[in-house]
Write a protein that holds these residues in place. Structure first.
Motif, PDB file in Angstrom:
ATOM      1  N   THR A 411      50.824 -27.789 -70.912  1.00  0.00           N
ATOM      2  CA  THR A 411      48.806 -27.940 -69.898  1.00  0.00           C
ATOM      3  C   THR A 411      48.314 -27.967 -71.299  1.00  0.00           C
ATOM      4  O   THR A 411      46.382 -28.164 -70.941  1.00  0.00           O
ATOM      5  CB  THR A 411      48.471 -27.567 -69.070  1.00  0.00           C
ATOM      6  N   ARG A 415      43.642 -31.658 -69.684  1.00  0.00           N
ATOM      7  CA  ARG A 415      42.937 -32.129 -68.438  1.00  0.00           C
ATOM      8  C   ARG A 415      43.331 -31.506 -66.515  1.00  0.00           C
ATOM      9  O   ARG A 415      44.821 -31.578 -67.238  1.00  0.00           O
ATOM     10  CB  ARG A 415      42.342 -33.024 -67.502  1.00  0.00           C
ATOM     11  N   GLU A 416      43.505 -30.942 -66.045  1.00  0.00           N
ATOM     12  CA  GLU A 416      43.555 -30.608 -64.611  1.00  0.00           C
ATOM     13  C   GLU A 416      44.929 -31.938 -64.482  1.00  0.00           C
ATOM     14  O   GLU A 416      44.387 -32.893 -64.351  1.00  0.00           O
ATOM     15  CB  GLU A 416      43.125 -30.913 -63.655  1.00  0.00           C
ATOM     16  N   GLY A 417      46.622 -31.931 -64.110  1.00  0.00           N
ATOM     17  CA  GLY A 417      47.366 -32.635 -63.628  1.00  0.00           C
ATOM     18  C   GLY A 417      47.808 -33.240 -64.822  1.00  0.00           C
ATOM     19  O   GLY A 417      48.850 -34.503 -64.706  1.00  0.00           O
ATOM     20  N   TYR A 419      49.000 -33.111 -69.318  1.00  0.00           N
ATOM     21  CA  TYR A 419      50.706 -32.855 -69.689  1.00  0.00           C
ATOM     22  C   TYR A 419      50.106 -33.268 -71.044  1.00  0.00           C
ATOM     23  O   TYR A 419      50.263 -34.441 -71.448  1.00  0.00           O
ATOM     24  CB  TYR A 419      51.809 -33.155 -69.376  1.00  0.00           C
TER      25      TYR A 419
END
Length: 660
Positions: A411, A415-417, A419
């Motif tokens: 990560t 950003r969130e979510g 990879y």
């Protein structure tokens, strides 16, 4: 170091196994190590009469060859001997019956086991024609050596035999020669005059048994001015004396008598095709005698044809006769070959070979520690990273695989979510190498939870359709942790994809799957080791570029893994990306990777592993679901990477830019 040596055969019967055990014990003790020899007891034999610390166990004579004893020791007896001696390593000399009992006992005590492959039992059983025995022997040999911590093979032929049986962790270790005893100085004109007055001597030394093929030497019996001399004894002696009436049979000779006989030969011959090494060939070379041997098995690594002897075509007795006649008829050539023979063995002393053996013992102890820590170190010796030519360039790259190649848990700066992952990082490095003015295109077809069947049916064909010039494959871990996984069958499926891609002219980067160094990995370690062995074979046969992760022990360190304890974290992905770049020939990739790692401080793993990762995984399994259900590849079409930006075909920026 304390070494327990199990000898499948031993004194008073002298053969190659007995001789090597005696030499190893002698030189181990001279180098300050402690030894215990466990061997079958012969009638009337006492352990304290053998000179070294020895334990003799009950045995019975082999029906077809009574000089050979078969041990009858139960495992509890062997275990008690090991518990009393407390060895650092167990050495199995040509293991079969006693060796298996020793292996079981040592394994229970977590003692590393080094198995010495010294007798081609499978070929022997085939030659003796016992119905079904050859297949049973092959299965037993394979099972025994696969279970050992590592195996030492004396020759390339022996190593190939073991590999065909599926044996892994094979190292090469030859045999030493006693250069003080076996020397041209031992040549005796009086011995020659007594044995074959006025004639050239063609000599054989060895056991007189069917597997030695001594009967083949009948083609030499009538060579003019020459005498065939057979040194040795065994169950075939009477029949051979009738078959070779012109030959001289000396019976068994040992020690200085044997050395005198060998040095007094003009040519040494050995027709046996089942030799894993052939120590008598080496002793003849040390005696300055040129050798004519069959071009199969151990002699292939000992005799340099046309330099110190001849290797004749296996089974071609006319060729055998011609090679011997060639040397007998040319005194200058025979002398030249003899001098080359002597030079070839100068470095093969038992002292040097024993030092090598001790290093193998240390390697076995290291491997055993890894096994006990539940991570196998490799099916064969791990292959260190070797770079592709620095001049090689690629313009398009497609990554295939599962969650590791998708980049799950990487990560860093995402950003969130979303990879990144090692393959995205590698693509960025390749793009930067290609230069700002050179288009570089990249696709990542990997999806979490995918298996080899998905590689075969989906990812491989899609990659071929894109016509890239470089494809990476890291696949198989999800299959290997499944019930009843067959590493060899999985590798065959993967191999088809590799060959199909290579047929297009593209390069393939193969990466061996790996495990974290955790206790829970124990039940899968051997599968991963066997699969890695197959990946090495595939790479060698197809010309694929190999990143052998088993040669990167740091990747198994828990600091490389994410909070789910299964996937690589950002640090692990960085390491894998730079090591891949290194084998692809990107200059200074290793140093860049170290610098990159030093500049990053990854966040510590979050708490709540059971709730966040373990329980959801169990729930999915119960429902027959996977984490990748319904997901598609994040970069499922070739995108152009330029500099430090990644753009899709319509000019929009890639949502997960593969930046380092």
């Amino acid at each position: 170091m304390r070494v327990a040596l199990f000898a499948e055969s031993f004194l008073p019967h002298m053969n190659g196994v007995t001789n090597s055990v005696l030499q190893v014990v002698r030189h181990l003790e001279e180098q300050g190590h402690e030894t215990l020899v466990i061997a079958p007891r012969a009638a009337g034999q006492k352990a304290d009469s053998l000179g070294s610390r020895t334990a003799l166990v009950a045995s019975m004579p082999l029906p077809s060859y009574p000089d050979v004893r078969v041990a009858l020791a139960p495992t509890w007896r062997i275990r008690r001997l090991l518990e009393e001696f407390r060895p650092d390593v167990v050495h199995l000399a040509s293991p079969f019956v006693l060796g298996w009992q020793a292996l079981v006992a040592a394994d229970a005590l977590r003692i590393p086991v080094v198995a010495i492959y010294q007798t081609d039992v499978v070929s022997y059983t085939e030659r003796y024609g016992v119905a079904g025995a050859a297949a049973a022997a092959a299965n037993h040999v394979a099972r025994l050596h696969r279970r050992s911590t590592l195996t030492l093979a004396p020759s390339s032929a022996a190593q190939a035999q073991l590999e065909q049986l599926g044996v892994d962790r094979i190292w090469r270790w030859g045999r030493g020669v006693d250069a003080d005893r076996f020397s041209p100085a031992r040549r005796s004109e009086s011995w020659r005059a007594r044995i074959a007055p006025g004639e050239r001597i063609i000599g054989y030394v060895g056991r007189l048994a069917a597997e030695k093929q001594v009967e083949d030497l009948h083609v030499l019996s009538d060579l003019p001015g020459a005498r065939l001399v057979i040194v040795g004894d065994g169950p075939e002696r009477a029949r051979l004396e009738a078959r070779l009436p012109e030959a001289v049979f000396t019976g068994f000779l040992g020690g200085d008598e044997l050395a005198e006989a060998l040095a007094s030969f003009d040519v040494f011959v050995h027709p046996g095709e089942s030799e894993t090494f052939c120590q008598t060939v080496q002793e003849a070379l040390a005696s300055g005698v040129p050798v004519v041997a069959t071009g199969r098995g151990g002699p292939l690594d000992l005799v340099r044809s046309s330099v110190d002897g001849w290797l004749y075509r296996p089974g071609d007795l006319d060729d055998l006769r011609a090679r011997v006649a060639d040397l007998l008829g040319d005194d200058a050539k025979r002398r030249s070959f003899g001098q080359a023979a002597l030079e070839s063995v100068r470095a093969r002393t038992w002292s040097a070979l024993t030092e090598q053996l001790v290093s193998h013992y240390a390697e076995a102890a290291r491997l055993r520690r890894f096994d006990d820590a539940l991570l196998a170190r490799g099916a064969t010796r791990p292959l260190p990273p070797t770079s592709a030519p620095a001049t090689r360039r690629w313009s398009s790259f497609v990554a295939l695989g599962d969650s590791l190649t998708e980049g799950l848990c990487d990560t860093s700066r995402m950003r969130e979510g979303e990879y990144r992952g090692w393959a995205d990082r590698l693509a960025s490095l390749l793009a930067q190498r290609s230069g700002a003015d050179t288009p570089f295109r990249y696709a990542n077809l990997a999806v979490r939870s995918r298996r080899v069947r998905d590689l075969v049916s989906e990812q491989g064909p899609r990659a071929i359709a894109m016509r890239p010039d470089l494809v990476s494959i890291l696949m198989g871990a999800n299959d290997l942790v499944g019930h009843g996984a067959d590493p060899v069958a999985l590798a065959r499926d993967l191999e088809r994809v590799v060959r199909d891609i290579r047929a297009t002219g593209a390069d393939v980067l193969l990466v061996t799957p790996f495990l974290p160094r955790r206790r829970a990995a124990m039940i899968f370690a051997r599968r991963f080791a066997a699969f890695a062995h197959e990946i090495r074979r595939i790479a060698a046969e197809t010309g694929a570029i190999l990143l052998d992760v088993e040669a990167l022990p740091e990747l198994g360190d828990l600091s490389m893994y994410a909070e789910d304890r299964v996937h690589l974290g950002s640090r692990g992905h960085r390491l894998l990306a730079y090591r891949a770049a290194e084998v692809l020939g990107i200059p200074d990739a290793g140093a860049l990777g170290d610098l990159d790692d030093a500049l990053h401080a990854d966040a510590p793993p979050a708490s709540g592993w059971l709730r966040r990762h373990a329980l959801p995984w169990v729930w999915r399994r119960m429902r027959g679901r996977t984490a990748g259900d319904g997901l598609v590849a994040k970069h499922d079409a070739l995108v152009e990477l330029a500099g430090r930006r990644a753009q899709t075909g319509d000019g929009s920026e890639l949502s997960s830019p593969p930046l380092p």
